[in-house]
Motif scaffolding. Structure first.
Motif, PDB file in Angstrom:
ATOM      1  N   ILE A 248       0.839  -1.208   0.000  1.00 31.41           N
ATOM      2  CA  ILE A 248       0.000   0.000   0.000  1.00 31.41           C
ATOM      3  C   ILE A 248       0.865   1.246   0.000  1.00 31.41           C
ATOM      4  CG2 ILE A 248      -1.638   1.317   1.394  1.00 31.41           C
ATOM      5  CD1 ILE A 248      -2.840  -1.388   2.267  1.00 31.41           C
ATOM      6  N   PHE A 249       1.959   1.240   0.793  1.00 29.49           N
ATOM      7  CA  PHE A 249       2.838   2.415   0.817  1.00 29.49           C
ATOM      8  C   PHE A 249       3.477   2.636  -0.550  1.00 29.49           C
ATOM      9  CE2 PHE A 249       7.130   4.120   1.203  1.00 29.49           C
ATOM     10  CZ  PHE A 249       6.871   5.330   1.833  1.00 29.49           C
ATOM     11  N   LYS A 250       3.917   1.556  -1.162  1.00 27.74           N
ATOM     12  CA  LYS A 250       4.638   1.667  -2.430  1.00 27.74           C
ATOM     13  C   LYS A 250       3.732   2.093  -3.577  1.00 27.74           C
ATOM     14  CE  LYS A 250       7.541  -1.125  -5.520  1.00 27.74           C
ATOM     15  NZ  LYS A 250       8.162  -2.463  -5.739  1.00 27.74           N
ATOM     16  N   LEU A 328       3.697   0.481  11.113  1.00 25.53           N
ATOM     17  CA  LEU A 328       4.415  -0.058   9.964  1.00 25.53           C
ATOM     18  C   LEU A 328       4.619   0.971   8.856  1.00 25.53           C
ATOM     19  CD1 LEU A 328       2.610  -3.518   9.736  1.00 25.53           C
ATOM     20  CD2 LEU A 328       4.962  -3.134  10.451  1.00 25.53           C
ATOM     21  N   THR A 329       3.745   1.951   8.761  1.00 18.52           N
ATOM     22  CA  THR A 329       3.798   2.876   7.614  1.00 18.52           C
ATOM     23  C   THR A 329       4.097   4.322   7.972  1.00 18.52           C
ATOM     24  OG1 THR A 329       1.388   3.149   7.787  1.00 18.52           O
ATOM     25  CG2 THR A 329       2.221   1.470   6.249  1.00 18.52           C
ATOM     26  N   TRP A 330       3.749   4.757   9.178  1.00 16.67           N
ATOM     27  CA  TRP A 330       3.879   6.182   9.486  1.00 16.67           C
ATOM     28  C   TRP A 330       5.320   6.695   9.398  1.00 16.67           C
ATOM     29  CZ3 TRP A 330       2.223  10.666   9.030  1.00 16.67           C
ATOM     30  CH2 TRP A 330       2.661  11.723   9.819  1.00 16.67           C
ATOM     31  N   PRO A 331       6.318   5.977   9.928  1.00 21.06           N
ATOM     32  CA  PRO A 331       7.686   6.502   9.781  1.00 21.06           C
ATOM     33  C   PRO A 331       8.076   6.735   8.328  1.00 21.06           C
ATOM     34  CG  PRO A 331       7.634   4.741  11.409  1.00 21.06           C
ATOM     35  CD  PRO A 331       6.296   4.757  10.749  1.00 21.06           C
ATOM     36  N   ARG A 332       7.686   5.797   7.436  1.00 23.25           N
ATOM     37  CA  ARG A 332       8.039   5.970   6.028  1.00 23.25           C
ATOM     38  C   ARG A 332       7.204   7.066   5.367  1.00 23.25           C
ATOM     39  NH1 ARG A 332       8.043   0.171   3.228  1.00 23.25           N
ATOM     40  NH2 ARG A 332       6.192  -0.147   4.525  1.00 23.25           N
ATOM     41  N   ILE A 333       5.938   7.176   5.773  1.00 19.18           N
ATOM     42  CA  ILE A 333       5.094   8.243   5.209  1.00 19.18           C
ATOM     43  C   ILE A 333       5.650   9.607   5.579  1.00 19.18           C
ATOM     44  CG2 ILE A 333       2.805   9.308   5.315  1.00 19.18           C
ATOM     45  CD1 ILE A 333       1.636   6.511   5.699  1.00 19.18           C
ATOM     46  N   SER A 334       6.009   9.777   6.861  1.00 14.60           N
ATOM     47  CA  SER A 334       6.523  11.068   7.311  1.00 14.60           C
ATOM     48  C   SER A 334       7.844  11.411   6.626  1.00 14.60           C
ATOM     49  CB  SER A 334       6.689  11.073   8.833  1.00 14.60           C
ATOM     50  OG  SER A 334       7.542  10.022   9.251  1.00 14.60           O
ATOM     51  N   GLU A 335       8.714  10.408   6.489  1.00 14.41           N
ATOM     52  CA  GLU A 335       9.986  10.673   5.805  1.00 14.41           C
ATOM     53  C   GLU A 335       9.768  11.009   4.340  1.00 14.41           C
ATOM     54  OE1 GLU A 335      12.981  11.015   6.961  1.00 14.41           O
ATOM     55  OE2 GLU A 335      12.262  10.674   8.999  1.00 14.41           O
ATOM     56  N   LEU A 336       8.783  10.358   3.717  1.00 18.59           N
ATOM     57  CA  LEU A 336       8.475  10.642   2.313  1.00 18.59           C
ATOM     58  C   LEU A 336       7.962  12.065   2.146  1.00 18.59           C
ATOM     59  CD1 LEU A 336       8.179   9.459  -0.576  1.00 18.59           C
ATOM     60  CD2 LEU A 336       5.813   8.884   0.052  1.00 18.59           C
ATOM     61  N   ILE A 337       7.067  12.488   3.029  1.00 14.97           N
ATOM     62  CA  ILE A 337       6.533  13.852   2.941  1.00 14.97           C
ATOM     63  C   ILE A 337       7.628  14.877   3.184  1.00 14.97           C
ATOM     64  CG2 ILE A 337       4.941  15.476   4.041  1.00 14.97           C
ATOM     65  CD1 ILE A 337       3.041  13.129   4.522  1.00 14.97           C
ATOM     66  N   ILE A 338       8.519  14.572   4.121  1.00 16.28           N
ATOM     67  CA  ILE A 338       9.614  15.509   4.398  1.00 16.28           C
ATOM     68  C   ILE A 338      10.541  15.625   3.199  1.00 16.28           C
ATOM     69  CG2 ILE A 338      11.708  15.823   5.779  1.00 16.28           C
ATOM     70  CD1 ILE A 338      10.166  14.692   8.168  1.00 16.28           C
ATOM     71  N   ASN A 374      -6.511   7.455  15.204  1.00 17.07           N
ATOM     72  CA  ASN A 374      -5.661   6.511  15.943  1.00 17.07           C
ATOM     73  C   ASN A 374      -4.593   5.880  15.051  1.00 17.07           C
ATOM     74  OD1 ASN A 374      -6.967   6.481  18.659  1.00 17.07           O
ATOM     75  ND2 ASN A 374      -8.715   5.772  17.455  1.00 17.07           N
ATOM     76  N   PHE A 375      -4.352   6.488  13.889  1.00 15.12           N
ATOM     77  CA  PHE A 375      -3.286   6.015  13.013  1.00 15.12           C
ATOM     78  C   PHE A 375      -1.924   6.355  13.617  1.00 15.12           C
ATOM     79  CE2 PHE A 375      -0.552   6.279   9.235  1.00 15.12           C
ATOM     80  CZ  PHE A 375      -0.862   5.073   8.627  1.00 15.12           C
ATOM     81  N   VAL A 376      -1.860   7.500  14.250  1.00 14.67           N
ATOM     82  CA  VAL A 376      -0.671   7.911  14.992  1.00 14.67           C
ATOM     83  C   VAL A 376      -1.074   8.045  16.442  1.00 14.67           C
ATOM     84  CG1 VAL A 376       1.078   9.690  15.317  1.00 14.67           C
ATOM     85  CG2 VAL A 376       0.295   9.127  13.009  1.00 14.67           C
ATOM     86  N   SER A 377      -0.410   7.299  17.312  1.00 14.37           N
ATOM     87  CA  SER A 377      -0.773   7.306  18.726  1.00 14.37           C
ATOM     88  C   SER A 377      -0.342   8.608  19.382  1.00 14.37           C
ATOM     89  CB  SER A 377      -0.113   6.127  19.443  1.00 14.37           C
ATOM     90  OG  SER A 377      -0.382   6.179  20.821  1.00 14.37           O
ATOM     91  N   PRO A 378      -1.261   9.287  20.102  1.00 19.05           N
ATOM     92  CA  PRO A 378      -0.865  10.535  20.787  1.00 19.05           C
ATOM     93  C   PRO A 378       0.231  10.317  21.809  1.00 19.05           C
ATOM     94  CG  PRO A 378      -3.269  10.270  20.720  1.00 19.05           C
ATOM     95  CD  PRO A 378      -2.678   8.973  20.274  1.00 19.05           C
ATOM     96  N   SER A 379       0.267   9.126  22.401  1.00 17.36           N
ATOM     97  CA  SER A 379       1.288   8.855  23.421  1.00 17.36           C
ATOM     98  C   SER A 379       2.668   8.706  22.814  1.00 17.36           C
ATOM     99  CB  SER A 379       0.930   7.580  24.186  1.00 17.36           C
ATOM    100  OG  SER A 379       0.887   6.463  23.300  1.00 17.36           O
ATOM    101  N   SER A 383       4.944  13.689  16.361  1.00 14.18           N
ATOM    102  CA  SER A 383       4.594  14.845  15.534  1.00 14.18           C
ATOM    103  C   SER A 383       5.807  15.297  14.747  1.00 14.18           C
ATOM    104  CB  SER A 383       4.052  15.979  16.416  1.00 14.18           C
ATOM    105  OG  SER A 383       2.940  15.559  17.159  1.00 14.18           O
ATOM    106  N   ARG A 384       6.377  14.375  14.003  1.00 16.10           N
ATOM    107  CA  ARG A 384       7.634  14.674  13.334  1.00 16.10           C
ATOM    108  C   ARG A 384       7.450  15.666  12.193  1.00 16.10           C
ATOM    109  NH1 ARG A 384       9.589   8.899  11.532  1.00 16.10           N
ATOM    110  NH2 ARG A 384       8.900   8.439  13.647  1.00 16.10           N
ATOM    111  N   LEU A 385       6.292  15.607  11.503  1.00 10.18           N
ATOM    112  CA  LEU A 385       6.064  16.556  10.412  1.00 10.18           C
ATOM    113  C   LEU A 385       5.893  17.973  10.942  1.00 10.18           C
ATOM    114  CD1 LEU A 385       3.658  14.594   8.033  1.00 10.18           C
ATOM    115  CD2 LEU A 385       6.125  14.815   7.912  1.00 10.18           C
TER     116      LEU A 385
END
Length: 757
Positions: A248-250, A328-338, A374-379, A383-385
């Motif tokens: 899905i990410f790719k 599984l996907t958020w770290p790569r999504i955030s790096e891709l957007i950056i 809840n895709f990104v846990s508040p805890s 908030s890297r972006l």
């Protein structure tokens, strides 16, 4: 017997001898006194016996009872002793304690056997139960009851203590663990196949299909949610979703980010009997979505639409499943957007930083929406972006710092450390009002030293580097604290790049005599003075937060030291080269012979040629004062060596002195232009003869070679030779080498001795 006690207490010897003082040890008792004492004691004794007899008669019955009790006690004691003797006899004849011990040991052994058999039976029962449970798990797996099979696998994992193996356990446990592992691998493989069948991406139609009702082989009608539940139960949720997340990410998220202006996501649901059987997400070509690739709103909205589709159609709104997919996907999504968006829209100019606020708002809203899903846990505080966007000043400054250092590095690497023909400090033109006027070509190489007010020829790399540093520090003065700090460090690092790059680049040139080495000396001197002036020029305008540590004086001394080392090495190389040339003259011996004269002449010509070469290299580049000092040091070494070698000759013929003059005078004549350049280099300094003492000595030596003996002696007596740095020993040895022994020579040598004293 109180009466008897009272009778004994009534006996007092003092009363029996009342007429005698018993306290006086010097008065002995007389015979009458002793007889009286004996009589009285006998009387008392009779009275006591009478009293005792009366007491015994009065208490006869009591004493009879006491004696009877004692007799009974003795009898009982004798009986007990007999009984004990009988028991001991019995025990000694038959050791019953041994029999009792053997019976107890037998009972204990039987009890242990019963316990072991009971435990073995329990173990067998447990093993049978585990085997049956494993078999039930396999049957459930074949029948599609994945949830039941997963729960059994989880229960058996606790029972078999998987991962907690200990030494000495029954072999059956190892076999059961192996069987459990095989069963776990089997269910994991089956669930992975179902998951792979559930999520498919069709490249031709750019369509993501998620099947809600699955079938693999003979197993059909399995709900996707059931597969996910089973994976969660056995702890393979991340493993099961990893391949789907990667696909899905790719194929979906990456196009949604990189081509947000080209594609748009469209959802479609297929239902059967009121239930959703398949969910589809199509990436359609956008016809009216007229935005640029850098539109953050389109990127965020497209990505959010994909995430919402995943949360609803793949994770069914289950928070745990959504969290797993997000991990599984958020770290790569955030790096891709950056990398594809945020880093590319960082402003090029500090004045445009305010326009970036809109992107910061979009970024913050995007991450807030992901947290709400809840895709990104508040805890997780992921908030890297937003953090990246809010730190845009730092990113801007960081990028500018990289650009500055890259530009400085290119300047240093591309510069060839040569100057165009005709450029010299002395060739700078002045206007009528005294202001220096340089052409464009010269302005790159001729600079004014800040503290000495002298002009100096430097490399284009040094002048352009300092121009870059000044421009950077001007930006420091008008920037915010964080940006100013990065710019300040960039200016310092750019200067330090010169120290790190140039000496390595010019390593081979520094080992020879060339223009690059003296240019490096000038560069370091120029950088030294410029660095010292930077803090005075800009510090007052720096932001207050960096004024405390914004200094440059700490790096200035290393450039001054480098300049001195480079120049001293050049002087040393020149002197070493000239010494080698003079060595070939073989001490100027036997110059009256043609072969020796030609060798010495060639040596002198080599010296003159080398000096002229150094003159041509040094004079246009070095400051006049530095040029004069360095060249004078070289000439002093040359003339001192030549004069010393000639004065060390111990025997010279008349022809030899003439030949030596034919070597010295042409040398001085050929070096006249060089000496004239030294005289005009610095008119305010000391005379040239004072800077090169051996020059005067060499000239005088040439005159001495054809002077009469008396004239030489007179020259010593007048102090002329002494002023030319001749010593008494040198003059005497010179006379002995030229003139034969005679009364006149002896007289002259004596006069020189006498005058020296």
């Amino acid at each position: 017997m109180p009466e008897i006690d009272a009778l004994f207490e009534s006996i007092n010897v003092r009363d029996l001898l009342a007429g005698h003082d018993l306290n006086d040890p010097t008065t002995p008792l007389s015979a009458p006194d002793l007889r009286l004492l004996i009589n009285r004691l006998e009387s008392h004794s009779l009275r006591i016996k009478s009293k005792v007899q009366s007491y015994l008669v009065a208490h006869h019955s009591d004493f009879s009872e006491l004696f009877s009790l004692c007799q009974d006690t003795v009898s009982r004691t004798r009986l007990i002793s007999d009984d004990v003797s009988d028991v001991l006899q019995l025990v000694s004849d038959r050791p019953i304690d041994v029999e009792i011990r053997s019976v107890v040991d037998e009972i204990t052994e039987k009890t242990k056997e019963v316990k072991l058999k009971r435990e073995s039976l329990d173990l067998v029962s447990a093993i049978v139960g585990i085997c049956e449970a494993l078999q039930e798990t396999k049957e459930a797996l074949k029948n599609g009851r994945f949830r039941f099979a997963a729960e059994r696998i989880r229960e058996l994992k606790v029972v078999l203590r998987i991962g907690e193996e200990e030494e000495g356990e029954p072999v059956a446990y190892a076999l059961l663990r192996k069987e459990w592992s095989n069963c776990f691998d089997e269910i994991q493989e089956v669930l992975a196949k179902f998951m792979e069948n559930a999520v498919r991406f069709e490249l031709d139609s750019s369509r993501l299909r998620i099947k809600c009702q699955l079938s693999v082989g003979e197993t059909a009608g399995i709900a996707l949610s059931t597969v996910l539940e089973a994976m969660e139960v056995i702890g393979m949720l991340d493993y099961g979703l990893a391949k789907a997340a990667d696909s899905i990410f790719k194929h979906v998220i990456t196009p949604a980010v990189t081509h947000a202006s080209t594609f748009t996501a469209v959802e479609d649901l297929s239902k059967s009997s009121g239930e959703v059987t398949e969910a589809t997400l199509r990436l359609e070509q956008s016809s009216d979505h007229k935005v640029e690739d850098g539109d953050g709103d389109a990127i965020y909205s497209g990505t959010l639409k994909v995430v919402k589709f995943i949360c609803s159609s793949l994770c069914f709104g289950n928070i745990t499943w959504i969290h797993s997919f997000g991990r599984l996907t958020w770290p790569r999504i955030s790096e891709l957007i950056i990398s594809k968006f945020l880093s590319k829209v960082v402003p090029e100019d500090a004045s445009k930083l305010a326009d970036f606020q809109k992107i910061i708002e979009w970024t913050s809203q995007f991450e807030a929406a992901l947290k709400e899903l809840n895709f990104v846990s508040p805890s997780d505080a992921e908030s890297r972006l937003s953090k990246y966007a809010e730190d845009v000043e730092v990113h801007f400054a960081s990028r500018k710092k990289i650009e500055i250092l890259a530009k400085a590095r290119n300047l240093l690497l591309q510069c060839n450390f040569t100057i165009p023909q005709g450029i010299s400090v002395r060739n700078a033109k002045f206007k009528s009002d005294g202001v220096e006027s340089l052409d464009v070509n010269s302005s790159k190489h001729i600079v004014c030293l800040l503290f000495s007010s002298e002009r100096c020829v430097v490399s284009e790399a040094a002048s352009q580097l300092m121009h870059l540093v000044h421009k950077t520090l001007e930006d420091v003065c008008v920037s915010s604290a964080r940006v100013a700090s990065e710019f300040y460090n960039a200016a310092r690092d750019s200067i330090l790049l010169y120290e790190a790059v140039v000496p390595v680049k010019l390593e081979k040139q520094l080992d020879g005599i060339n223009q690059a080495a003296v240019l490096l000396h000038n560069d370091c001197l120029y950088l030294f003075e410029e660095i010292l002036g930077l803090a005075f020029e800009y510090r007052a305008s720096f932001p207050s937060s960096i004024k405390e540590y914004a200094v440059f004086a700490d790096i200035a001394p290393r450039f001054k030291l480098m300049a001195e080392e480079v120049l001293q090495k050049q002087v040393h190389l020149v002197i070493s080269s000239l010494r080698e040339a003079i060595d070939s003259a073989d001490g100027f011996q036997n110059t009256h012979q043609m072969k020796q004269f030609e060798s010495a002449k060639f040596s002198i010509e080599q010296v003159v040629f080398s000096l002229e070469k150094v003159h041509m290299i040094w004079e246009p580049v070095l400051r006049p004062k530095t040029y004069k000092q360095s060249m004078c040091a070289v000439l002093e070494s040359v003339f001192r060596r030549i004069a010393r070698d000639i004065l060390l000759l111990d025997d010279m013929a008349a022809d030899e002195t003439i030949q030596l003059q034919r070597l010295i005078y042409p040398m001085l004549e050929n070096l006249s232009s060089l000496l004239d350049s030294l005289r005009s280099a610095d008119e305010t300094s000391r005379p040239l003869d004072d800077l090169i003492p051996s020059l005067r000595k060499t000239r005088k030596l040439a005159e001495l070679l054809d002077m009469p003996l008396k004239s030489i002696t007179s020259a010593w007596e007048s102090g002329e030779l002494f002023s030319c740095n001749f010593t008494r020993t040198e003059v005497q040895d010179f006379i002995k080498a030229i003139f034969t022994d005679s009364p006149l020579r002896k007289e002259c040598l004596w006069r020189i001795d006498e005058f020296s004293q």
